[in-house]
Design a protein around this motif. Sequence first.
Motif, PDB file in Angstrom:
ATOM      1  N   ASP A   1      -3.337   7.305  -7.621  1.00  0.00           N
ATOM      2  CA  ASP A   1      -3.069   6.899  -6.246  1.00  0.00           C
ATOM      3  C   ASP A   1      -4.103   5.859  -5.814  1.00  0.00           C
ATOM      4  N   LEU A   2      -5.372   6.099  -6.187  1.00  0.00           N
ATOM      5  CA  LEU A   2      -6.437   5.163  -5.842  1.00  0.00           C
ATOM      6  C   LEU A   2      -6.257   3.828  -6.539  1.00  0.00           C
ATOM      7  N   LEU A   3      -5.930   3.872  -7.816  1.00  0.00           N
ATOM      8  CA  LEU A   3      -5.753   2.628  -8.566  1.00  0.00           C
ATOM      9  C   LEU A   3      -4.647   1.767  -7.986  1.00  0.00           C
ATOM     10  N   ARG A   4      -3.666   2.411  -7.366  1.00  0.00           N
ATOM     11  CA  ARG A   4      -2.534   1.675  -6.785  1.00  0.00           C
ATOM     12  C   ARG A   4      -2.674   1.471  -5.281  1.00  0.00           C
ATOM     13  N   GLY A   5      -3.763   1.962  -4.707  1.00  0.00           N
ATOM     14  CA  GLY A   5      -4.009   1.755  -3.282  1.00  0.00           C
ATOM     15  C   GLY A   5      -3.035   2.463  -2.375  1.00  0.00           C
ATOM     16  N   PHE A   6      -2.577   3.638  -2.770  1.00  0.00           N
ATOM     17  CA  PHE A   6      -1.618   4.385  -1.962  1.00  0.00           C
ATOM     18  C   PHE A   6      -2.232   4.808  -0.627  1.00  0.00           C
ATOM     19  N   ASP A   7      -1.389   4.949   0.369  1.00  0.00           N
ATOM     20  CA  ASP A   7      -1.793   5.451   1.676  1.00  0.00           C
ATOM     21  C   ASP A   7      -2.384   6.851   1.506  1.00  0.00           C
ATOM     22  N   PRO A   8      -3.616   7.093   1.979  1.00  0.00           N
ATOM     23  CA  PRO A   8      -4.202   8.425   1.855  1.00  0.00           C
ATOM     24  C   PRO A   8      -3.360   9.526   2.479  1.00  0.00           C
ATOM     25  N   GLY A   9      -2.623   9.193   3.532  1.00  0.00           N
ATOM     26  CA  GLY A   9      -1.765  10.194   4.156  1.00  0.00           C
ATOM     27  C   GLY A   9      -0.670  10.672   3.220  1.00  0.00           C
ATOM     28  N   VAL A  10      -0.154   9.756   2.393  1.00  0.00           N
ATOM     29  CA  VAL A  10       0.880  10.126   1.421  1.00  0.00           C
ATOM     30  C   VAL A  10       0.276  11.023   0.345  1.00  0.00           C
TER      31      VAL A  10
END
Length: 223
Positions: free
Chosen positions: A110-119
């Motif tokens: 998730d971090l590597l792809r910059g996902f929304d922390p809320g997701v």
Amino acid sequence: MRLIGKDVVTYGACRAMGKAIAAFLLLVSPAWAGPVTVLALGDSLTQGYGLVQDQGFVPQMQKWLDDQGIEARLVNGGVSGDTTAGGAARVEWSLTPEVEAMIVTLGGNDLLRGFDPGVSRGNIEKILKVAEAKEIEVLLVGMKAPGNYGAGYKADFDAIYPELSEAYGTLYVGNFFAGLGEGSPADLQAYFQPDGIHPNADGVGRIVEALGPRVIELINATK
């Protein structure tokens, strides 16, 4: 991108503390009728990406527990490239009837792809809800966001793990990489594969020694 937070303990101190805690927990461990089955739900860090079979996280943790005299059977539920969404999608069927405890290590992709922390938070919460419904003990292992996404993103992402751990009453470790200790990127690279993301066999060994005592706590919590 390196996913190691700055708030980690030195390896020497972590190793000494880990051995002391493991020895104590072994003394107070109850007598068991048989091995406790523990599912390690995660991504490539759990799966053992880039390593021969016996050098990955699960085999090394299994050996560490065996060496402590702990009767447990670890199941490798790591899927390379998996996100928190992938973990949430497969946790229900991954928790087969014999599983009594679960280590959750997700969020790096998730971090590597910059996902929304809320997701990411919502997905991890789904995993914990399934575990709660099935009365499965959980050790939630956190990830630390790098600073390049901004202070707000880092604060939101880093808060996911301690807050959900408290809300669902799980055991908690703040950073998967804590056992590697502090140091410059050049120093820490000695414990990583050439990609700079996945630990090598020596790095996994240090991570296992740091996490091992908490895994013993997880196993004891099932009884």
